[in-house]
Scaffold this active site. Structure first.
Site, PDB file in Angstrom:
ATOM      1  N   SER A  45       3.317 -22.302 -26.554  1.00  0.00           N
ATOM      2  CA  SER A  45       1.912 -22.564 -26.290  1.00  0.00           C
ATOM      3  C   SER A  45       1.011 -21.693 -27.160  1.00  0.00           C
ATOM      4  O   SER A  45       1.074 -21.777 -28.380  1.00  0.00           O
ATOM      5  CB  SER A  45       1.634 -22.384 -24.789  1.00  0.00           C
ATOM      6  OG  SER A  45       0.436 -23.023 -24.414  1.00  0.00           O
ATOM      7  N   ASP A 174       3.417 -29.034 -22.854  1.00  0.00           N
ATOM      8  CA  ASP A 174       3.390 -27.572 -23.016  1.00  0.00           C
ATOM      9  C   ASP A 174       4.729 -26.908 -22.689  1.00  0.00           C
ATOM     10  O   ASP A 174       5.298 -27.107 -21.618  1.00  0.00           O
ATOM     11  CB  ASP A 174       2.302 -27.002 -22.105  1.00  0.00           C
ATOM     12  CG  ASP A 174       1.937 -25.572 -22.433  1.00  0.00           C
ATOM     13  OD1 ASP A 174       2.816 -24.701 -22.320  1.00  0.00           O
ATOM     14  OD2 ASP A 174       0.776 -25.333 -22.808  1.00  0.00           O
TER      15      ASP A 174
END
Length: 282
Positions: A45, A174
């Site tokens: 991320s 993610d």
């Protein structure tokens, strides 16, 4: 030369945590100052975003200056975010629960990094592993080669905020959902691993206030990431120095608090220096 200290080979892990991940910049600056280049990096991320920029040649100091400058003007930031929007307000009515403010990850990278990322992993100066989550297979995906930008965009595709990425015939979101502190991805010649954990938000006083949907989603995601980071950080045979950045008071979307996050994280510099000094002496 006899008595000369050998610089340790560092594997650097940059974890997920949204805006709290700006703390990673302090660690990158410190390594630059000590003239130590990681032999391998892994990121999830925000850690994938900053890791890709750093591995492509952007210094820690450049990243600090850019973060402070970029998030100073709210109007400018919101304009650039709007330019990356892929959702439409009409979608709410035509597609049920479709998100009208969904943004495109590659568009974010293009508009919010100090310089364009290279096309491929092979162009990076430091080997980099990027973690994403396969939405349908419920699986962890590790990218180390091929096109770079889709991999980073996949790793940062926060559910409900950033559009999922279709890459190599897989739908990905993610990486923090499966591996927020990817120490397992360091597989090379590192003597030790420095893992920077920015997953935790601060505990709060009990309240009867009902949070809105966005706040609830991010709060639950923070809780899940922190639990996963705790469980996974011990799964490695090499020495792991896990640095918990003192940024619990900031939320995942507090990018306008860039200066405050960086100031709160200044103590990480001393922690990194101590790790390097200890490793060099052994």
């Amino acid at each position: 030369m006899k008595g000369r200290k050998r610089k340790p080979k560092i594997g650097l892990v940059l974890g997920s945590g949204g805006a709290r991940g700006l703390a990673h910049i302090v660690v990158l600056e410190t390594l630059d100052r000590l003239k130590i280049r990681p032999v391998e990096m892994a990121g999830t991320s925000i850690g994938a975003i900053l890791g890709a920029a750093y591995a492509s040649g952007v210094s820690g100091a450049e990243l600090r200056a850019h973060a402070i400058r970029d998030f100073r003007n709210r109007t400018d930031v919101m304009t650039r975010l709007f330019q990356t929007r892929v959702g439409r307000f009409v979608d709410m009515f035509q597609q049920g629960l479709a998100n009208p403010v969904l943004v495109d990850g590659e568009g974010i990278l293009e508009r919010f990094l100090p310089r364009p990322l290279p096309e491929t992993f092979a162009e990076l100066s430091i080997p980099l592993s990027i973690i994403a989550a396969d939405f349908h297979r419920l699986d962890r995906v590790v990218f180390t080669e091929g096109a770079l930008r889709p991999a980073v965009a996949a790793s940062m595709a926060i559910p409900g905020l950033v559009r999922p990425v279709v890459y190599r015939d897989r739908v990905m979101v993610d990486g923090g959902a499966v591996d927020p502190l990817p120490v397992r991805a360091i597989s090379g010649e590192a003597d030790l691993i420095i893992a920077v954990d920015v997953s935790r938000a601060a505990a709060r006083e009990e309240s009867e206030r009902i949070p809105n949907a966005v706040e609830t989603g991010f709060r639950v995601f923070d809780l899940m990431q922190a639990a996963l980071a705790d469980a996974q950080a011990s799964e490695n045979s090499r020495p792991i120095y896990r640095l918990k950045a003192p940024v619990e008071g900031f939320n995942a979307l507090d990018f306008f608090s860039a200066k405050g996050i960086l100031a709160a994280s200044d103590g990480l510099a001393g922690a990194v220096e101590a790790i390097i000094a200890q490793a060099s002496a052994t």
